[in-house]
Design a protein around this motif. Structure first.
Motif, mmCIF file in Angstrom:
data_model
loop_
_atom_site.group_PDB
_atom_site.id
_atom_site.type_symbol
_atom_site.label_atom_id
_atom_site.label_comp_id
_atom_site.label_asym_id
_atom_site.label_seq_id
_atom_site.Cartn_x
_atom_site.Cartn_y
_atom_site.Cartn_z
ATOM 1 N N GLN A 85 4.300 -19.351 -2.327
ATOM 2 C CA GLN A 85 3.550 -20.176 -1.373
ATOM 3 C C GLN A 85 2.154 -19.622 -1.115
ATOM 4 N N GLY A 86 2.004 -18.313 -1.234
ATOM 5 C CA GLY A 86 0.774 -17.651 -0.817
ATOM 6 C C GLY A 86 0.992 -17.041 0.550
ATOM 7 N N ALA A 87 -0.052 -16.409 1.103
ATOM 8 C CA ALA A 87 0.097 -15.762 2.406
ATOM 9 C C ALA A 87 -1.255 -15.541 3.068
ATOM 10 N N VAL A 88 -1.204 -15.478 4.395
ATOM 11 C CA VAL A 88 -2.341 -15.046 5.196
ATOM 12 C C VAL A 88 -1.849 -13.871 6.034
ATOM 13 N N VAL A 89 -2.566 -12.765 5.940
ATOM 14 C CA VAL A 89 -2.197 -11.545 6.650
ATOM 15 C C VAL A 89 -3.390 -11.085 7.473
ATOM 16 N N SER A 90 -3.163 -10.856 8.765
ATOM 17 C CA SER A 90 -4.200 -10.254 9.602
ATOM 18 C C SER A 90 -4.080 -8.747 9.461
ATOM 19 N N GLU A 91 -5.202 -8.093 9.259
ATOM 20 C CA GLU A 91 -5.231 -6.637 9.158
ATOM 21 C C GLU A 91 -5.990 -6.088 10.350
ATOM 22 N N PHE A 92 -5.344 -5.163 11.038
ATOM 23 C CA PHE A 92 -5.966 -4.433 12.138
ATOM 24 C C PHE A 92 -5.931 -2.974 11.725
ATOM 25 N N SER A 93 -7.074 -2.308 11.755
ATOM 26 C CA SER A 93 -7.095 -0.949 11.220
ATOM 27 C C SER A 93 -8.168 -0.100 11.878
ATOM 28 N N SER A 94 -8.125 1.177 11.523
ATOM 29 C CA SER A 94 -9.248 2.035 11.823
ATOM 30 C C SER A 94 -10.367 1.639 10.855
ATOM 31 N N GLU A 95 -11.491 2.303 10.929
ATOM 32 C CA GLU A 95 -12.647 1.925 10.113
ATOM 33 C C GLU A 95 -12.271 1.730 8.651
ATOM 34 N N SER A 96 -12.775 0.646 8.068
ATOM 35 C CA SER A 96 -12.520 0.334 6.667
ATOM 36 C C SER A 96 -13.686 0.825 5.829
ATOM 37 N N ARG A 97 -13.385 1.686 4.876
ATOM 38 C CA ARG A 97 -14.374 2.173 3.913
ATOM 39 C C ARG A 97 -13.857 1.840 2.527
ATOM 40 N N ASP A 98 -13.927 0.551 2.180
ATOM 41 C CA ASP A 98 -13.395 0.066 0.908
ATOM 42 C C ASP A 98 -14.005 0.791 -0.288
ATOM 43 N N ASP A 99 -15.226 1.260 -0.133
ATOM 44 C CA ASP A 99 -15.884 1.964 -1.231
ATOM 45 C C ASP A 99 -15.205 3.295 -1.553
ATOM 46 N N LEU A 100 -14.372 3.798 -0.647
ATOM 47 C CA LEU A 100 -13.684 5.066 -0.865
ATOM 48 C C LEU A 100 -12.239 4.892 -1.336
ATOM 49 N N ASP A 101 -11.748 3.656 -1.363
ATOM 50 C CA ASP A 101 -10.361 3.420 -1.780
ATOM 51 C C ASP A 101 -10.118 4.025 -3.159
ATOM 52 N N ILE A 102 -8.918 4.562 -3.337
ATOM 53 C CA ILE A 102 -8.520 5.123 -4.619
ATOM 54 C C ILE A 102 -7.447 4.215 -5.208
ATOM 55 N N PHE A 103 -7.713 3.666 -6.393
ATOM 56 C CA PHE A 103 -6.782 2.780 -7.070
ATOM 57 C C PHE A 103 -6.028 3.550 -8.140
ATOM 58 N N THR A 104 -4.729 3.231 -8.286
ATOM 59 C CA THR A 104 -3.893 3.875 -9.296
ATOM 60 C C THR A 104 -4.369 3.516 -10.698
ATOM 61 N N ASP A 105 -4.714 2.272 -10.908
ATOM 62 C CA ASP A 105 -5.204 1.790 -12.194
ATOM 63 C C ASP A 105 -6.690 2.143 -12.312
ATOM 64 N N PRO A 106 -7.070 2.999 -13.267
ATOM 65 C CA PRO A 106 -8.468 3.415 -13.381
ATOM 66 C C PRO A 106 -9.440 2.292 -13.739
ATOM 67 N N ARG A 107 -8.923 1.154 -14.190
ATOM 68 C CA ARG A 107 -9.799 0.031 -14.530
ATOM 69 C C ARG A 107 -10.289 -0.707 -13.289
ATOM 70 N N VAL A 108 -9.612 -0.509 -12.167
ATOM 71 C CA VAL A 108 -9.933 -1.252 -10.947
ATOM 72 C C VAL A 108 -11.185 -0.681 -10.289
ATOM 73 N N ARG A 109 -12.050 -1.596 -9.894
ATOM 74 C CA ARG A 109 -13.256 -1.252 -9.124
ATOM 75 C C ARG A 109 -13.259 -2.142 -7.900
ATOM 76 N N ARG A 110 -13.742 -1.629 -6.796
ATOM 77 C CA ARG A 110 -13.846 -2.445 -5.586
ATOM 78 C C ARG A 110 -15.160 -3.191 -5.679
ATOM 79 N N VAL A 111 -15.077 -4.454 -6.091
ATOM 80 C CA VAL A 111 -16.266 -5.265 -6.325
ATOM 81 C C VAL A 111 -16.161 -6.533 -5.485
ATOM 82 N N ALA A 112 -17.193 -6.845 -4.739
ATOM 83 C CA ALA A 112 -17.193 -8.085 -3.938
ATOM 84 C C ALA A 112 -17.699 -9.219 -4.791
#
Length: 176
Positions: A149-176
């Motif tokens: 069906q898909g989903a909508v999720v609200s995220e509440f968090s401490s500061e988001s620094r997406d540029d620092l996320d570490i992905f398991t798959d080395p091909r993944v880049r955080r790109v907007a």
């Protein structure tokens, strides 16, 4: 109309269907995260950030049917333990896979990503339906996938620094 423009329109439509009202200015701020992969929309995420400050962050995450956000973690930064986030499902159903040994192992409800069948069978996940929520501790590996069906999720968090996320798959880049 580009793929991202179409995705932005579809995202606004899904938010509307979920009963989440957004302004025209917010509609223009919808981010399409394709993670630099060629598999969008199979792998990807659509999000709207309401607020992101050093104290807290609030977002809507929209997942199209069976769309997957790749495995990642939010590491420590600037003397913090890393981002802690609470996911609250608003609409649809999402499978949240978390590296949390206190959770029971699950089998068979969700198809594993191609080539990851063995890895998948040792996963622990939470099924979040509308009203369900789970808090992911800082620096914890996790990934998530929407139901058919898909989903909508609200995220509440401490500061988001997406540029620092570490992905398991080395091909993944955080790109907007």
């Amino acid at each position: 109309m580009t793929t991202h423009e179409k995705a932005r329109e579809e995202t606004a439509s899904v938010l509307n269907e979920a009963g989440i009202v957004i302004t025209e200015a917010e509609k223009e701020k919808i981010e399409i995260a394709d993670f630099g992969l060629q598999s969008y929309p199979v792998s990807g995420l659509q999000l709207l950030t309401y607020c992101n400050s050093p104290r807290y962050c609030a977002k809507e995450l929209v997942l199209f049917p069976e769309q997957t956000c790749p495995e990642h973690l939010h590491p420590p930064f600037d003397g913090t333990p890393g981002k802690q986030e609470t996911f609250r499902c608003r609409w649809g159903e999402v499978y949240l896979f978390v590296d949390d040994p206190t959770l029971a192992l699950n089998h068979g409800e969700v198809a594993p990503p191609a080539g990851d069948e063995e890895w998948y069978h040792c996963q622990r996940y939470i099924v979040l339906r509308a009203g369900g929520q789970y808090t992911i501790p800082p620096n914890t590996r996790h990934w998530f996938q929407a139901s058919a069906q898909g989903a909508v999720v609200s995220e509440f968090s401490s500061e988001s620094r997406d540029d620092l996320d570490i992905f398991t798959d080395p091909r993944v880049r955080r790109v907007a």
